[in-house]
Scaffold this motif. Sequence first.
Motif, PDB file in Angstrom:
ATOM      1  N   GLU A 188       0.833  -1.211   0.000  1.00  0.00           N
ATOM      2  CA  GLU A 188       0.000   0.000   0.000  1.00  0.00           C
ATOM      3  C   GLU A 188       0.866   1.259   0.000  1.00  0.00           C
ATOM      4  N   ILE A 189       1.980   1.228   0.717  1.00  0.00           N
ATOM      5  CA  ILE A 189       2.885   2.375   0.722  1.00  0.00           C
ATOM      6  C   ILE A 189       3.493   2.573  -0.661  1.00  0.00           C
ATOM      7  N   GLU A 190       3.799   1.496  -1.347  1.00  0.00           N
ATOM      8  CA  GLU A 190       4.315   1.607  -2.719  1.00  0.00           C
ATOM      9  C   GLU A 190       3.266   2.224  -3.641  1.00  0.00           C
ATOM     10  N   LYS A 191       1.999   1.839  -3.465  1.00  0.00           N
ATOM     11  CA  LYS A 191       0.920   2.446  -4.256  1.00  0.00           C
ATOM     12  C   LYS A 191       0.859   3.951  -3.986  1.00  0.00           C
ATOM     13  N   LEU A 192       0.959   4.318  -2.709  1.00  0.00           N
ATOM     14  CA  LEU A 192       0.928   5.727  -2.322  1.00  0.00           C
ATOM     15  C   LEU A 192       2.065   6.498  -2.997  1.00  0.00           C
ATOM     16  N   LYS A 193       3.239   5.910  -3.019  1.00  0.00           N
ATOM     17  CA  LYS A 193       4.399   6.567  -3.642  1.00  0.00           C
ATOM     18  C   LYS A 193       4.161   6.841  -5.123  1.00  0.00           C
ATOM     19  N   ASN A 194       3.358   6.026  -5.770  1.00  0.00           N
ATOM     20  CA  ASN A 194       3.027   6.245  -7.178  1.00  0.00           C
ATOM     21  C   ASN A 194       1.939   7.298  -7.366  1.00  0.00           C
ATOM     22  N   ILE A 195       1.131   7.514  -6.339  1.00  0.00           N
ATOM     23  CA  ILE A 195       0.042   8.499  -6.432  1.00  0.00           C
ATOM     24  C   ILE A 195       0.567   9.916  -6.229  1.00  0.00           C
ATOM     25  N   ILE A 196       1.474  10.096  -5.262  1.00  0.00           N
ATOM     26  CA  ILE A 196       1.956  11.445  -4.934  1.00  0.00           C
ATOM     27  C   ILE A 196       3.493  11.521  -4.888  1.00  0.00           C
ATOM     28  N   PRO A 197       4.177  11.043  -5.898  1.00  0.00           N
ATOM     29  CA  PRO A 197       5.648  11.011  -5.816  1.00  0.00           C
ATOM     30  C   PRO A 197       6.286  12.392  -5.647  1.00  0.00           C
ATOM     31  N   GLU A 198       5.649  13.403  -6.223  1.00  0.00           N
ATOM     32  CA  GLU A 198       6.229  14.749  -6.179  1.00  0.00           C
ATOM     33  C   GLU A 198       6.142  15.409  -4.798  1.00  0.00           C
ATOM     34  N   TYR A 199       5.350  14.844  -3.895  1.00  0.00           N
ATOM     35  CA  TYR A 199       5.188  15.432  -2.564  1.00  0.00           C
ATOM     36  C   TYR A 199       5.895  14.649  -1.461  1.00  0.00           C
ATOM     37  N   ILE A 200       6.331  13.455  -1.750  1.00  0.00           N
ATOM     38  CA  ILE A 200       6.970  12.623  -0.728  1.00  0.00           C
ATOM     39  C   ILE A 200       8.425  13.035  -0.563  1.00  0.00           C
ATOM     40  N   ILE A 201       8.790  13.314   0.669  1.00  0.00           N
ATOM     41  CA  ILE A 201      10.170  13.668   0.981  1.00  0.00           C
ATOM     42  C   ILE A 201      10.950  12.411   1.332  1.00  0.00           C
ATOM     43  N   GLU A 202      10.375  11.609   2.225  1.00  0.00           N
ATOM     44  CA  GLU A 202      11.100  10.449   2.727  1.00  0.00           C
ATOM     45  C   GLU A 202      10.133   9.538   3.467  1.00  0.00           C
ATOM     46  N   GLN A 203      10.492   8.281   3.564  1.00  0.00           N
ATOM     47  CA  GLN A 203       9.702   7.353   4.359  1.00  0.00           C
ATOM     48  C   GLN A 203      10.314   7.332   5.761  1.00  0.00           C
ATOM     49  N   SER A 204       9.899   8.308   6.557  1.00  0.00           N
ATOM     50  CA  SER A 204      10.396   8.418   7.928  1.00  0.00           C
ATOM     51  C   SER A 204       9.525   9.411   8.690  1.00  0.00           C
TER      52      SER A 204
END
Length: 143
Positions: A83-99
Amino acid sequence: MEELLLNSVMPILKDKYKLPEIKHEYISVSGIPEAFLAEKLSDWERKLPNFINLAYLPGAGIIYLRFSIYNKTTENEEVLSAEIEKLKNIIPEYIIEQSEKSIEELIGNILSETELKIATAESCTGGKIAERITSVPGSSKYY
């Protein structure tokens, strides 16, 4: 006293009361208002399995998306990762880091990795930006 509690009382309580293990994962997001983020993720969020809870935790200049599993199993963790991988594909331009690092820690990491430096000249903020940046151990390398 604290050591006594951790080393003798806590093991007894953990044996007596079997609570489900909780797992949290965080995604740091920036550059989008919380309401727009929630709208952008609404379809995906509705399809999340019932055992995954999502919380929006807004901070100064950053939104943390906290995923929680209250019945941690290998299978549930694998579903969460997917599910986190799906999320990364939905909003890649807004994700800074997985932390769940603070914005000043994230900035510090970027500056350290790129060997760049930062300086501030503040009057209106009374030095608050410098205070936040230098609150991170090792910040003298880049500030």
